[in-house]
Design a protein around this motif. Structure first.
Motif, mmCIF file in Angstrom:
data_model
loop_
_atom_site.group_PDB
_atom_site.id
_atom_site.type_symbol
_atom_site.label_atom_id
_atom_site.label_comp_id
_atom_site.label_asym_id
_atom_site.label_seq_id
_atom_site.Cartn_x
_atom_site.Cartn_y
_atom_site.Cartn_z
ATOM 1 N N PRO A 23 0.802 -1.240 0.000
ATOM 2 C CA PRO A 23 0.000 0.000 0.000
ATOM 3 C C PRO A 23 0.830 1.283 0.000
ATOM 4 N N GLN A 24 1.952 1.307 0.702
ATOM 5 C CA GLN A 24 2.763 2.528 0.758
ATOM 6 C C GLN A 24 3.509 2.799 -0.551
ATOM 7 N N ASP A 25 3.584 1.811 -1.438
ATOM 8 C CA ASP A 25 4.290 1.976 -2.712
ATOM 9 C C ASP A 25 3.368 2.376 -3.862
ATOM 10 N N ILE A 26 2.075 2.355 -3.645
ATOM 11 C CA ILE A 26 1.105 2.665 -4.701
ATOM 12 C C ILE A 26 0.992 4.179 -4.866
ATOM 13 N N LYS A 27 1.017 4.608 -6.123
ATOM 14 C CA LYS A 27 0.895 6.027 -6.456
ATOM 15 C C LYS A 27 -0.407 6.233 -7.253
ATOM 16 N N PRO A 28 -1.035 7.391 -7.112
ATOM 17 C CA PRO A 28 -2.225 7.652 -7.927
ATOM 18 C C PRO A 28 -1.841 7.899 -9.388
ATOM 19 N N VAL A 29 -2.733 7.561 -10.288
ATOM 20 C CA VAL A 29 -2.513 7.870 -11.702
ATOM 21 C C VAL A 29 -2.478 9.393 -11.831
ATOM 22 N N PRO A 30 -1.452 9.947 -12.491
ATOM 23 C CA PRO A 30 -1.382 11.414 -12.651
ATOM 24 C C PRO A 30 -2.584 11.949 -13.435
ATOM 25 N N GLU A 31 -2.956 13.179 -13.113
ATOM 26 C CA GLU A 31 -4.122 13.810 -13.739
ATOM 27 C C GLU A 31 -4.097 13.794 -15.258
ATOM 28 N N GLU A 32 -2.902 13.953 -15.842
ATOM 29 C CA GLU A 32 -2.839 14.012 -17.312
ATOM 30 C C GLU A 32 -3.189 12.683 -17.976
ATOM 31 N N ARG A 33 -3.274 11.583 -17.209
ATOM 32 C CA ARG A 33 -3.674 10.297 -17.787
ATOM 33 C C ARG A 33 -5.073 9.865 -17.354
ATOM 34 N N LEU A 34 -5.809 10.747 -16.708
ATOM 35 C CA LEU A 34 -7.199 10.462 -16.344
ATOM 36 C C LEU A 34 -8.094 10.922 -17.486
ATOM 37 N N ARG A 35 -9.066 10.105 -17.852
ATOM 38 C CA ARG A 35 -9.922 10.440 -18.995
ATOM 39 C C ARG A 35 -11.405 10.534 -18.649
ATOM 40 N N GLY A 36 -11.811 10.133 -17.467
ATOM 41 C CA GLY A 36 -13.229 10.212 -17.132
ATOM 42 C C GLY A 36 -13.526 9.613 -15.778
ATOM 43 N N TYR A 37 -14.776 9.763 -15.367
ATOM 44 C CA TYR A 37 -15.281 9.186 -14.113
ATOM 45 C C TYR A 37 -14.569 9.763 -12.894
ATOM 46 N N GLN A 38 -14.278 11.064 -12.920
ATOM 47 C CA GLN A 38 -13.549 11.689 -11.823
ATOM 48 C C GLN A 38 -14.427 12.503 -10.885
ATOM 49 N N SER A 39 -15.690 12.671 -11.222
ATOM 50 C CA SER A 39 -16.604 13.433 -10.361
ATOM 51 C C SER A 39 -17.566 12.482 -9.671
ATOM 52 N N HIS A 75 -0.174 2.843 -15.196
ATOM 53 C CA HIS A 75 1.172 2.271 -15.275
ATOM 54 C C HIS A 75 1.391 1.373 -14.064
ATOM 55 N N VAL A 76 2.499 0.649 -14.024
ATOM 56 C CA VAL A 76 2.780 -0.260 -12.912
ATOM 57 C C VAL A 76 2.831 0.504 -11.591
ATOM 58 N N GLY A 77 2.277 -0.110 -10.546
ATOM 59 C CA GLY A 77 2.305 0.475 -9.212
ATOM 60 C C GLY A 77 1.398 1.675 -9.022
ATOM 61 N N GLU A 78 0.434 1.857 -9.936
ATOM 62 C CA GLU A 78 -0.482 2.990 -9.821
ATOM 63 C C GLU A 78 -1.890 2.525 -9.495
ATOM 64 N N GLN A 79 -2.679 3.496 -9.017
ATOM 65 C CA GLN A 79 -4.066 3.235 -8.649
ATOM 66 C C GLN A 79 -4.935 4.377 -9.142
#
Length: 142
Positions: A23-39, A75-79
């Motif tokens: 859990p401490q190694d997981i990073k969020p997907v950066p905003e520039e790679r988000l395409r929807g379902y964020q609200s 990408h690997v290690g992202e959530q």
């Protein structure tokens, strides 16, 4: 020596499988790679997708889809956290449609049906394995 020769191919194959991130190694997907379902959606739920660490496909993004619409490039290690309407949803992974390199030319498609209840959070895990390649599995609910 024979033992080493016999074990080396097995170790090499095992190295291509993925492993679950701490859990401490997981990073969020950066905003520039988000395409929807964020609200957040009134009377909706949440889908959380985490991608394992691993060498197989490690240089490539995987497309996370909800109801066959691109939600994120992971990408690997992202959530990624996705807010969806309640009801039956199709959660899937595909080759990244925005990638025009070899990574985007693959034929990846794995789909799972998920019943999302109001206020519920469903968790999915993207893994890679030598036998089947990439897969997505539901791992629990809150």
């Amino acid at each position: 020596m024979r033992l080493l020769v016999a074990l080396f191919p097995l170790l090499a194959l095992a190295g291509c499988s993925s492993w679950q991130a701490a859990p401490q190694d997981i990073k969020p997907v950066p905003e520039e790679r988000l395409r929807g379902y964020q609200s957040p959606v009134a009377n909706g739920g949440e889908i959380v997708v985490t991608r394992d660490f691993g060498i197989r496909g490690g240089g490539c993004y995987v497309a996370v889809m909800v109801d066959r619409m691109l939600a994120a490039r992971i990408h690997v290690g992202e959530q990624v956290r996705l807010y969806v309407p309640a009801g039956m949803r199709i959660v899937s992974i595909e080759s990244d449609p925005e990638d025009d390199t070899l990574c985007g030319k693959g034929r990846l498609l794995r789909e799972k049906a998920a019943q999302v209840e109001r206020g519920e959070t469903l968790h999915f895990r993207i893994s890679a394995d030598n036998r089947i390649g990439f897969d997505i599995q539901q791992v629990g609910a809150e």
